[in-house]
Design a protein around this motif. Structure first.
Motif, PDB file in Angstrom:
ATOM      1  N   VAL A  73      12.450   4.886  -1.133  1.00 42.99           N
ATOM      2  CA  VAL A  73      11.597   5.864  -0.937  1.00 42.99           C
ATOM      3  C   VAL A  73      10.721   6.136  -2.335  1.00 42.99           C
ATOM      4  CG1 VAL A  73      10.828   8.135  -0.382  1.00 42.99           C
ATOM      5  CG2 VAL A  73      12.361   6.973   0.883  1.00 42.99           C
ATOM      6  N   ARG A  74      11.248   5.944  -3.354  1.00 39.05           N
ATOM      7  CA  ARG A  74      10.778   6.404  -4.582  1.00 39.05           C
ATOM      8  C   ARG A  74      10.112   4.997  -5.222  1.00 39.05           C
ATOM      9  NH1 ARG A  74      10.994  10.716  -3.147  1.00 39.05           N
ATOM     10  NH2 ARG A  74      13.030  11.597  -3.309  1.00 39.05           N
ATOM     11  N   LEU A  75      10.794   3.776  -4.883  1.00 38.05           N
ATOM     12  CA  LEU A  75       9.676   2.659  -5.079  1.00 38.05           C
ATOM     13  C   LEU A  75       8.406   2.496  -4.294  1.00 38.05           C
ATOM     14  CD1 LEU A  75      10.246  -0.230  -6.483  1.00 38.05           C
ATOM     15  CD2 LEU A  75      11.173  -1.131  -4.609  1.00 38.05           C
ATOM     16  N   PHE A  79       4.607   2.398  -5.849  1.00 42.68           N
ATOM     17  CA  PHE A  79       3.620   1.360  -5.635  1.00 42.68           C
ATOM     18  C   PHE A  79       2.321   2.316  -5.292  1.00 42.68           C
ATOM     19  CE2 PHE A  79       1.460  -0.073  -1.515  1.00 42.68           C
ATOM     20  CZ  PHE A  79       1.149  -1.239  -2.014  1.00 42.68           C
ATOM     21  N   VAL A  80       2.513   3.248  -4.475  1.00 41.07           N
ATOM     22  CA  VAL A  80       1.395   4.007  -4.176  1.00 41.07           C
ATOM     23  C   VAL A  80       0.788   4.721  -5.571  1.00 41.07           C
ATOM     24  CG1 VAL A  80       0.622   6.328  -3.209  1.00 41.07           C
ATOM     25  CG2 VAL A  80       2.059   4.933  -1.916  1.00 41.07           C
ATOM     26  N   GLU A  81       1.414   5.302  -6.270  1.00 35.02           N
ATOM     27  CA  GLU A  81       1.053   5.682  -7.739  1.00 35.02           C
ATOM     28  C   GLU A  81       0.026   4.552  -8.552  1.00 35.02           C
ATOM     29  OE1 GLU A  81       3.373   6.372 -11.381  1.00 35.02           O
ATOM     30  OE2 GLU A  81       3.240   8.079 -10.431  1.00 35.02           O
ATOM     31  N   ARG A  88      -8.791   3.819  -8.628  1.00 32.42           N
ATOM     32  CA  ARG A  88      -9.546   4.749  -9.972  1.00 32.42           C
ATOM     33  C   ARG A  88      -9.982   4.013 -11.098  1.00 32.42           C
ATOM     34  NH1 ARG A  88      -9.136   9.864  -7.800  1.00 32.42           N
ATOM     35  NH2 ARG A  88      -7.276  10.279  -6.367  1.00 32.42           N
ATOM     36  N   GLU A  89      -9.332   3.183 -11.577  1.00 34.08           N
ATOM     37  CA  GLU A  89      -9.692   2.357 -12.715  1.00 34.08           C
ATOM     38  C   GLU A  89     -10.800   1.337 -12.538  1.00 34.08           C
ATOM     39  OE1 GLU A  89      -7.120  -0.454 -15.373  1.00 34.08           O
ATOM     40  OE2 GLU A  89      -6.324   1.237 -15.404  1.00 34.08           O
ATOM     41  N   VAL A  96     -13.145   8.269  -1.556  1.00 34.92           N
ATOM     42  CA  VAL A  96     -12.782   7.122  -1.099  1.00 34.92           C
ATOM     43  C   VAL A  96     -11.243   6.537  -1.190  1.00 34.92           C
ATOM     44  CG1 VAL A  96     -13.499   4.612  -0.788  1.00 34.92           C
ATOM     45  CG2 VAL A  96     -15.023   6.295  -1.095  1.00 34.92           C
ATOM     46  N   VAL A  97     -10.854   7.078  -2.510  1.00 37.84           N
ATOM     47  CA  VAL A  97      -9.351   6.826  -2.624  1.00 37.84           C
ATOM     48  C   VAL A  97      -8.316   7.069  -1.447  1.00 37.84           C
ATOM     49  CG1 VAL A  97      -7.387   7.248  -4.174  1.00 37.84           C
ATOM     50  CG2 VAL A  97      -9.747   6.703  -5.151  1.00 37.84           C
TER      51      VAL A  97
END
Length: 172
Positions: A73-75, A79-81, A88-89, A96-97
């Protein structure tokens, strides 16, 4: 502990346990052999495809081991982060993100299912079909090249004990 530290102090990062594995997953997805030898397109889309392929294989391994379910779950959160930061970059705006992240999670879910099916059978064609649908390849590249290498990675990963998976001692 001072009042300000309590108020503004750092909270424990629940994702820290999976961070080394996330970094290793990305390293494996970026290995030159995928692009040079297997024909994956070395583009943003191709690199994303490889991250989702390797992440899917790692998650499939993790879901079979009860002590790795929570870290998986943390992995996924990492991925989401990472994908959120990448969007954003690249100039995607706040409005929209969220929508794009929903789409990316849907893509990951679909690929996870396709690769789970591809790895569950001895028929290489099933995994090659999943690769042909989900990985940007150079024109004329046989998806079986990626499928075989992915299956070999998965087979090796299956032999790695849970604590070593969590310590990111996977791959080469």
């Amino acid at each position: 502990m001072s009042f300000l530290t309590k108020l503004f102090g750092k909270s424990q990062d629940d994702r820290a346990v999976a961070r080394p594995l996330w970094h290793r997953t990305v390293e494996i997805a970026r290995e030159k052999e995928w692009y040079r030898d297997c024909g994956v397109a070395d583009t943003i889309a191709g690199r994303f495809d490889m991250i989702t392929l390797i992440l899917s294989i790692v998650m499939i391994r993790m879901e079979r081991d009860p002590e790795l379910v929570e870290p998986s779950v943390r992995l996924t959160e990492l991925f989401v982060e990472d994908m959120d930061g990448q969007l954003r970059e690249s100039g995607v705006g706040d409005v929209v993100v969220g929508k794009r992240m929903g789409q990316l999670m849907s893509v990951l879910g679909g690929r996870l299912g396709a690769y789970r099916d591809g790895l569950a059978t001895a028929d290489e064609a099933v995994m090659a079909d999943a690769v042909s649908r989900n990985v940007n390849l150079h024109e004329g590249t046989d998806p079986l090249l990626v499928a075989r290498r992915a299956r070999a990675f998965a087979a090796g990963l299956d032999l790695v004990p849970a604590f070593r998976v969590l310590d990111a001692e996977i791959g080469k």
